[in-house]
Scaffold this active site. Structure first.
Site, PDB file in Angstrom:
ATOM      1  N   GLU A 104      44.038  28.052  43.886  1.00 29.45           N
ATOM      2  CA  GLU A 104      44.192  29.250  42.960  1.00 29.45           C
ATOM      3  C   GLU A 104      45.645  30.076  43.138  1.00 29.45           C
ATOM      4  OE1 GLU A 104      41.976  33.266  41.790  1.00 29.45           O
ATOM      5  OE2 GLU A 104      41.597  32.552  43.588  1.00 29.45           O
TER       6      GLU A 104
ATOM      7  N   GLU B 216      35.584  36.750  37.771  1.00 29.65           N
ATOM      8  CA  GLU B 216      36.061  37.583  38.793  1.00 29.65           C
ATOM      9  C   GLU B 216      36.859  38.746  38.434  1.00 29.65           C
ATOM     10  OE1 GLU B 216      38.294  35.932  42.916  1.00 29.65           O
ATOM     11  OE2 GLU B 216      39.291  35.618  41.104  1.00 29.65           O
TER      12      GLU B 216
END
Length: 307
Positions: A188, A283
């Site tokens: 990420e 998220e």
């Protein structure tokens, strides 16, 4: 706000996606009314714990059941490795019962900036590899397939090529642990700090190509990459063959779609038209507090995936 005005606004928000406020408010915590069940989303959006706690209560299992009742088919939990084994087991059983897919959890290595793999230090590599080994057992309990990895901080005293080589070598060793179990670490790139090593999609793409393993792919977080590079659809196309997972958050604010500048309806349509059938993790926070905010989140996903 006057009670009459609040009820009117809340009813309008609830009716926008087929929920009656009277039905929701009539439910005791932990109880779920089958009349509230919504059709499943066409894409695998994955909420997280706490996102719907004002409707479902604080119990994680009740929250997952509420997600399923609203039509969500996936779930993610960054902190899964920190939870008791008994809760991990219950979560896995609940997801299987509700036919939901487990999304990412984070492989613990001491924090996003700590124990950086770019440094090439054996002690940091050992911490990362130990996290990979422990993650295998957690993944089995919850039937997870994707595990988030953040390589750590940028090393200003080392040339970037040396840092790249250190990260690639460490990730290859991690992939050797995960690949036999059918697990995939998803890297990420983040926008949280200029001190992070991994920040761009093209950089992440290069690393995945160099690791050359099905156990190492890209987590394309749209919120972070909008901040660092923009051109979301173009960069999705450029890195497409290494993307295994998406995460969502509007910018600015990191709240639900429709609250910022990102055209999520176009992005979701583009991703689906390219054939993506994986998970899109939610998220982000809720832009409005309480039950009204939770209803707004569901409404936003209904609107942006309606194409």
């Amino acid at each position: 706000m006057e009670r009459r005005s609040f009820i009117k606004k809340s009813t309008m928000a609830a009716s926008a996606f087929g929920l009656g406020l009277s039905g929701i408010n009539a439910m005791p915590k932990g109880a779920f009314n089958s009349t509230l069940a919504s059709k499943k989303f066409k894409m695998h959006f994955a909420p997280h714990l706490g996102m719907f706690k004002h409707h479902a209560g604080n119990d994680p299992i009740d929250q997952i059941n509420f997600m399923a009742d609203q039509g969500f088919t996936a779930f993610e939990d960054n902190n899964m490795m920190t939870r008791d084994v008994s809760l991990q087991t219950k979560i896995g059983e609940t997801l299987a019962k509700r036919n939901m897919t487990m999304g990412v959890f984070v492989i613990q290595k001491g924090g996003n900036l700590n124990n950086t793999l770019a440094a090439g230090k054996q002690e940091y590599i050992d911490i990362f590899l130990d996290g990979c080994k422990k993650a295998v057992d957690v993944a089995k309990r919850v039937n997870a397939k994707w595990l988030t990895v953040v390589p750590g901080g940028f090393q200003r005293k080392l040339p970037i090529g040396i840092q790249d080589a250190h990260v690639i070598e460490a990730l290859r060793r991690g992939a050797n642990i995960l690949e036999p179990h059918g697990l995939t670490m998803v890297l990420e790139p983040l926008s949280d700090s200029p001190d992070l090593y991994l920040q761009r999609s093209d950089q992440t793409y290069m690393i995945c190509k160099a690791v050359n393993s099905p156990a190492c792919k890209i987590l394309f977080d749209i919120y972070h990459l909008q901040k660092t590079e923009g051109h979301i659809i173009r960069n999705i196309d450029l890195t497409w063959d290494e993307i295994a997972y998406f995460q969502i958050g509007d910018n600015p604010g990191r709240k639900e779609p429709t609250t910022g500048e990102i055209n999520y309806k176009n992005i979701f349509k583009h991703i689906q038209n390219k054939g993506f059938t994986g998970i899109l993790g939610m998220e982000h926070g809720n832009s409005v507090k309480g039950k009204e905010g939770e209803l707004a989140v569901i409404k936003a996903y209904r609107e942006t995936s309606d194409f």
